[in-house]
Design a protein around this motif. Structure first.
Motif, PDB file in Angstrom:
ATOM      1  N   VAL A   1      -0.176  -0.246   9.559  1.00  0.00           N
ATOM      2  CA  VAL A   1      -0.377  -0.482   7.912  1.00  0.00           C
ATOM      3  C   VAL A   1       0.705  -1.656   7.763  1.00  0.00           C
ATOM      4  O   VAL A   1       1.773  -1.590   8.306  1.00  0.00           O
ATOM      5  CB  VAL A   1      -0.249   0.486   6.887  1.00  0.00           C
TER       6      VAL A   1
ATOM      7  N   VAL B   1       2.602  -4.355   4.889  1.00  0.00           N
ATOM      8  CA  VAL B   1       2.811  -4.472   3.768  1.00  0.00           C
ATOM      9  C   VAL B   1       3.623  -5.771   3.435  1.00  0.00           C
ATOM     10  O   VAL B   1       4.494  -5.919   4.241  1.00  0.00           O
ATOM     11  CB  VAL B   1       3.827  -3.493   2.883  1.00  0.00           C
TER      12      VAL B   1
ATOM     13  N   GLY C   1      -1.439  -6.092   1.370  1.00  0.00           N
ATOM     14  CA  GLY C   1      -1.399  -4.990   2.270  1.00  0.00           C
ATOM     15  C   GLY C   1      -2.630  -5.130   3.221  1.00  0.00           C
ATOM     16  O   GLY C   1      -3.585  -5.650   2.921  1.00  0.00           O
TER      17      GLY C   1
ATOM     18  N   ILE D   1      -4.768  -2.960   6.765  1.00  0.00           N
ATOM     19  CA  ILE D   1      -4.800  -1.866   7.671  1.00  0.00           C
ATOM     20  C   ILE D   1      -5.453  -2.056   8.787  1.00  0.00           C
ATOM     21  O   ILE D   1      -6.662  -2.873   8.845  1.00  0.00           O
ATOM     22  CB  ILE D   1      -5.772  -0.780   6.977  1.00  0.00           C
TER      23      ILE D   1
ATOM     24  N   GLY E   1      -6.787  -2.441   1.096  1.00  0.00           N
ATOM     25  CA  GLY E   1      -5.385  -2.842   1.385  1.00  0.00           C
ATOM     26  C   GLY E   1      -4.589  -3.517   0.245  1.00  0.00           C
ATOM     27  O   GLY E   1      -3.605  -4.096   0.451  1.00  0.00           O
TER      28      GLY E   1
ATOM     29  N   PHE F   1      -2.618  -2.702  -1.714  1.00  0.00           N
ATOM     30  CA  PHE F   1      -1.891  -1.855  -2.014  1.00  0.00           C
ATOM     31  C   PHE F   1      -0.966  -2.169  -3.441  1.00  0.00           C
ATOM     32  O   PHE F   1      -0.506  -1.041  -4.133  1.00  0.00           O
ATOM     33  CB  PHE F   1      -0.870  -1.252  -0.936  1.00  0.00           C
TER      34      PHE F   1
ATOM     35  N   LEU G   1       5.477   3.606   0.488  1.00  0.00           N
ATOM     36  CA  LEU G   1       5.222   3.821   1.940  1.00  0.00           C
ATOM     37  C   LEU G   1       4.954   5.201   2.269  1.00  0.00           C
ATOM     38  O   LEU G   1       3.890   5.743   2.926  1.00  0.00           O
ATOM     39  CB  LEU G   1       6.293   3.245   2.847  1.00  0.00           C
TER      40      LEU G   1
ATOM     41  N   ASN H   1       3.625   7.432   0.066  1.00  0.00           N
ATOM     42  CA  ASN H   1       2.135   7.524  -0.451  1.00  0.00           C
ATOM     43  C   ASN H   1       1.266   7.250   0.592  1.00  0.00           C
ATOM     44  O   ASN H   1      -0.046   7.566   0.941  1.00  0.00           O
ATOM     45  CB  ASN H   1       1.992   7.154  -1.651  1.00  0.00           C
ATOM     46  N   LEU H   2       1.536   5.937   1.099  1.00  0.00           N
ATOM     47  CA  LEU H   2       0.244   5.398   2.260  1.00  0.00           C
ATOM     48  C   LEU H   2       0.351   6.237   3.482  1.00  0.00           C
ATOM     49  O   LEU H   2      -0.603   6.191   4.090  1.00  0.00           O
ATOM     50  CB  LEU H   2       0.749   3.916   2.603  1.00  0.00           C
TER      51      LEU H   2
ATOM     52  N   ALA I   1      -2.161   8.732   3.243  1.00  0.00           N
ATOM     53  CA  ALA I   1      -3.331   8.414   2.930  1.00  0.00           C
ATOM     54  C   ALA I   1      -4.003   7.901   4.476  1.00  0.00           C
ATOM     55  O   ALA I   1      -5.008   8.072   4.825  1.00  0.00           O
ATOM     56  CB  ALA I   1      -3.521   7.155   2.097  1.00  0.00           C
ATOM     57  N   PHE I   2      -2.819   7.058   5.078  1.00  0.00           N
ATOM     58  CA  PHE I   2      -3.357   6.641   6.491  1.00  0.00           C
ATOM     59  C   PHE I   2      -2.696   7.089   7.745  1.00  0.00           C
ATOM     60  O   PHE I   2      -3.249   6.843   8.825  1.00  0.00           O
ATOM     61  CB  PHE I   2      -3.293   5.029   6.333  1.00  0.00           C
TER      62      PHE I   2
ATOM     63  N   PHE J   1       4.401   1.039  10.160  1.00  0.00           N
ATOM     64  CA  PHE J   1       4.294   0.202   8.798  1.00  0.00           C
ATOM     65  C   PHE J   1       5.371  -1.102   9.277  1.00  0.00           C
ATOM     66  O   PHE J   1       6.284  -1.211   9.844  1.00  0.00           O
ATOM     67  CB  PHE J   1       5.152   0.501   7.568  1.00  0.00           C
TER      68      PHE J   1
END
Length: 328
Positions: A137, A139, A147, A149, A164, A166, A255, A257-258, A261-262, A267
Motif C-alpha cells: 500500500v 500513501v 493512495g 494498492i 486507493g 484514502f 495506516l 486502519n488500512l 483493511a488490506f 506501506f
C-alpha cells in the motif's frame, strides 16, 4: 542522444495541485531529462490544463528527437476504470474530463492516464524501495493524500477505477471541511495542507512558540510553506518539529486502519511531505503500533520512505505507458 537510447524512452507527466512535472524516463526508471510548469488554477478551464501538459510533452519530445514510445499521465484525481477519464479532481478543474482522448488528438504517440498515486506506487515497486513486495500500500502526502494498492504485481484500481483514495476516508466526523465536499477527511489532518494550516493558525494566534515560523515567513502567512516548516524542524525549531510529529501521528493512525483493511507487507510513504523523513515517520510508526488492532499478536507491516522522491509519479506514469504500448 542517439536513436537507440531515445527509442527506449517514455514521457511521464505528474500533475499535482501546484506543479506539472515531466520527464523522459528510460527502461531502468532513470529520468534523463526534466521540465515543469505551474499547475493552472482550478478556476481555469480544462483546456488550459491540457495545453500545459502538451507544452511539457512537446518540450521533451523535441529533446528526444521525437523518438518516444508513449506518454503516461499521472493525475491527482479520480481516474475511471477505462484509464481515459478523470472523473473528479479536487485540486483541479476536471469533472468527467476525457483526458486521454483529448491528449491523443494532440500527441503523436500512445497516451496512458492513471491516478498519480497508482503511478508512484508502480514506480516504487518496479525501481524503488519496495521491489519484490507482494502486498503493498502506498500513501502519498502532498497538497492532499493519495493512495494506491498493489497485489502480486497488479495495481488494484477497483470496480470503477477509484480505489486507493484514502485521503478522503473520514477520520473526524464534523471536522475540517475538505475540498471533496465532506468534512473530517484524513487529508485534512495528515497532509501538506494540514501542516501549513496548523502552522499559520499558531502564528496568527500570536503564539510565542511560533515566533521563528513567523520570522521565516517575514510576516506574510501566505508565504509559509511545508518545505519551510520542514527545514525549520531540521534546524532545531521545536514547534516545527512538533507540527510534523502531529502530522505523523495522524498518518500512523490512518495506516493502522488500512492495515486492518488490506494487511499489506509494507506501506511506502511518498509525496513532498515525506521529505521530512524521520521527523514524520518516527511518529507515524509509533502511532501505527499504538492503534493497530491485535498489536503484539500479529505481524506488522513495514513503513518505509519512498526512494524515488517527488519523481516517483512521473517515473511510474512513463513505465506504465511503456508497458501498455508494448502490449498493444
Amino acid at each position: 542522444m542517439n536513436r537507440k537510447t531515445a527509442a527506449q524512452l517514455a514521457i511521464g507527466i505528474d500533475i499535482g495541485g501546484t506543479k506539472v512535472a515531466g520527464g523522459l524516463v528510460d527502461e531502468t526508471g532513470a529520468v534523463v531529462r526534466r521540465t515543469r510548469r505551474d499547475t493552472p488554477h482550478r478556476s481555469t478551464n480544462a483546456r488550459v490544463v491540457e495545453d500545459t501538459i502538451v507544452s511539457v510533452v512537446d518540450e521533451l519530445m523535441e529533446f528526444a528527437d521525437g523518438q518516444v514510445q508513449a506518454v503516461g499521465v499521472g493525475a491527482a484525481g479520480f481516474v475511471a476504470a477505462d484509464r481515459a477519464t478523470v472523473v473528479f479532481a479536487p485540486h483541479l478543474s476536471w469533472r468527467h474530463e476525457p483526458l486521454r482522448d483529448r491528449l491523443s488528438r494532440r500527441v503523436s504517440v500512445p497516451v496512458c492516464v492513471d491516478n498519480d498515486a497508482n503511478a508512484a506506487c508502480w514506480a516504487e515497486w518496479r525501481f524503488g524501495s519496495v521491489q519484490g513486495e507482494s502486498h503493498l500500500v502506498m500513501v502519498t502526502l502532498g497538497t492532499g493524500i493519495g493512495g494506491a494498492i498493489l497485489t502480486d504485481g497488479q495495481i488494484q484500481r477497483g470496480r470503477f477505477g477509484i480505489a486507493g483514495e484514502f485521503g478522503h476516508m473520514q477520520v473526524m466526523p464534523g471536522g475540517h471541511r475538505c475540498e471533496c465536499g465532506n468534512r473530517g477527511c484524513w487529508e485534512q489532518y495528515a497532509s501538506g495542507n494540514a501542516l501549513v494550516r496548523e502552522a499559520r493558525s499558531l502564528v496568527l494566534a500570536g503564539s510565542p512558540l511560533a515566533a521563528d515560523l513567523a520570522t521565516l515567513a517575514d510576516g506574510d502567512m501566505t508565504a509559509l510553506t511545508g518545505p519551510m516548516i520542514t527545514e525549520a524542524a531540521r534546524s532545531g525549531d521545536p514547534m516545527a518539529a512538533e507540527l510534523l510529529a502531529e502530522i505523523g501521528t495522524w498518518l500512523g493512525t490512518g495506516l493502522a486502519n488500512l492495515a486492518d483493511a488490506f494487511d499489506p507487507g509494507a506501506f511506502v510513504i511518498g509525496g513532498g511531505v515525506s521529505a521530512a523523513g524521520g521527523l514524520l515517520l518516527d511518529a507515524a510508526r509509533d502511532s501505527f503500533r499504538r492503534h493497530l488492532a491485535g498489536r503484539g499478536f500479529r505481524p506488522e507491516a513495514r513503513i518505509v520512505h519512498a526512494r524515488l522522491g517527488n519523481e516517483a509519479g512521473l517515473i511510474g506514469a512513463a513505465d506504465l505507458a511503456r508497458k501498455e504500448a508494448v502490449q498493444v
